[in-house]
Design a protein around this motif. Sequence first.
Motif, PDB file in Angstrom:
ATOM      1  N   ARG B  50       0.811  -1.218   0.000  1.00  0.00           N
ATOM      2  CA  ARG B  50       0.000   0.000   0.000  1.00  0.00           C
ATOM      3  C   ARG B  50       0.851   1.278   0.000  1.00  0.00           C
ATOM      4  N   ASN B  53       1.116   2.874  -3.960  1.00  0.00           N
ATOM      5  CA  ASN B  53       0.212   3.861  -4.560  1.00  0.00           C
ATOM      6  C   ASN B  53      -0.185   4.905  -3.519  1.00  0.00           C
ATOM      7  N   ILE B  55      -1.757   4.712  -0.871  1.00  0.00           N
ATOM      8  CA  ILE B  55      -3.119   4.629  -0.346  1.00  0.00           C
ATOM      9  C   ILE B  55      -3.079   4.516   1.180  1.00  0.00           C
ATOM     10  N   ARG B  86      -1.702   7.201  -9.136  1.00  0.00           N
ATOM     11  CA  ARG B  86      -2.676   6.106  -9.018  1.00  0.00           C
ATOM     12  C   ARG B  86      -3.247   5.697 -10.355  1.00  0.00           C
ATOM     13  N   MET B  91      -4.603  -0.995  -8.257  1.00  0.00           N
ATOM     14  CA  MET B  91      -4.618  -1.880  -7.095  1.00  0.00           C
ATOM     15  C   MET B  91      -5.859  -2.773  -7.092  1.00  0.00           C
ATOM     16  N   PHE B  93      -7.949  -5.340  -4.505  1.00  0.00           N
ATOM     17  CA  PHE B  93      -8.041  -5.522  -3.060  1.00  0.00           C
ATOM     18  C   PHE B  93      -8.417  -6.954  -2.684  1.00  0.00           C
ATOM     19  N   LEU B 166      -8.969  -1.544 -14.129  1.00  0.00           N
ATOM     20  CA  LEU B 166      -7.681  -0.849 -14.083  1.00  0.00           C
ATOM     21  C   LEU B 166      -7.090  -0.690 -15.485  1.00  0.00           C
TER      22      LEU B 166
END
Lengths: 309, 256
Positions: B50, B53, B55, B86, B91, B93, B166
């Motif tokens: 994490r 990016n 986040i 980003r 990403m 999850f 994405l």
Amino acid sequence: MDDPGDNTRLVGRSPARERLHRATELVIETVIRVCGVSAVIFVFGIFYFVFREAAPLLFGGLDLGQLLTSSAWYPDSSNPRYGAFALIAGTLSVTLLAMLIAVPLGLGAAVFVSEFCTGRTKEILKIVIELLAAIPSVVWGFIGLVILNPVIIDLFDTPVGLNILNGAILLALMSVPIMVSIGEDALKAVPDAYREAAEAMGATRWQVTWRVLLPAARNGLLAAVLLGVGRAVGETMAVLMATGHSVNVPDSPLDSVRTITATIAAELGETAQGSNHYRVLFVLGSLLFLITFLVNLTADLVIRGVKKR
Amino acid sequence: MTKPQGIRTENLSLWYGQFQALLDVSLEIHHGRVTGLIGPSGCGKTTLLRCFNRINERIDGVRTAGHVHILGEDIYAPGVDLVELRKRVGMVFQRPNPLPLSVRENVLFGLRIHFRRGELRKDELAHAVEASLKEVGLWEALKDKLGHRATSLSLEQQQKLCIARLLPLRPEVLLMDEPCSALDPAATQRVEQLIRELRDRYTILIVTHNMAQARRISDECIFMLLGKLIEHRRTEDLFISPKDERTANYVEGRFG
């Protein structure tokens, strides 16, 4: 179950205790059931009593066409005429303008409090907004009379400041708190995973709000708006004091009007019980009921329609 | 254009308040390969992922030190555009998290937020939806359901959709945080297959709890423990002849 201790306890409960246990269970269940059903009973009860007072006139000579289309409201004249069109127009115009002000303001505040505010600011804002909800409507009416009235006269150069605009501003401020708190709850209920997903794709906070949160919280936000509408349609005292109390079909936001609720509040005390005037006010009450019912029904259908897709 | 670079960190440390979750992590992740991140719970592998990016910064009290270079740029330098970062670093999850919009709008979400309305032509959008869904193998199943809500799909389809959304932004790095942990074995196999197919075009970094999975899909593997990078080698080497004793103990299942 090979724990003998557990076993003996299960069997060892005395029959008397068992009966007591069942009885309390039953009582609690009944009480909870009554609480749940009471809302339904109250709604139907209120509707029944209002309708009972209205029925003799409604089915005994009231000209419904006149009621809904004429604006001649002379209930006390020797030749009484019950044309409520101006009152209906008054209620709808004040409500509509109030919502035009309150919806952006209320939902904007809800978004701000829920998404853009943290810590102390958020807590203070929430408390202040809820304080706004605690102001009695007669105080709002007073503000309309004493403060907004001269401001509107000055700003718009009109002879009277007690008009639709005045009432709408008050109603908007009165319905904002409920919109904010219900709206904020709706936004808070949106799973954080959605925000995270959108942010991880590079969405700004504003894009997250606009493209993800508002669609995701749509139903809750609609409910917030409708509760606000309900509050505005039913509000009496503030609009009674601030809209000028003149039976009039408006053609501008600066016209004075009189709403259904204000008419009922102002006239019901003056009528003889059981008279036609008395009964026509109950007809108006039923009409209010019908309006709020339709608002809720539409909302329900909208939400259901949205869900299906 | 020069040869695409992957991810390089220098002495990356991260604190959650007082707790230090990453300690001086320096590593290099190569483009065009799948790199697995393994280690017991709480070892910092998700935290590390994490960082790439940024986040992590959604959480209050997170502080980082050191450098992270992605595609040759220091992403922790002042003035770095998070939106642009980003866009390039996608990403996936642990729990599939499609947005509560239609399948089509999920795939187009990235384009919608990164470009203004006037910059997007209708046929380009339609093409992006088709190409992205084809790339993750969802097109046949979903081509008649583009208007359906993405949240009503099966978990496997949701997760593949989360990968598909994405792709229209042409990211260069894909970060995956245990992407299969919510899926059943058959779905896991198909998502792993998809990851293998995507490998050549992206830098893929995948956190996994499942060592068998790390062996199946990764080219290189990084073992982490208590916020430190312990060993980073080719996957087969790491599993067959680990250099560090702790790695050996972990991959042989003696702890974790």
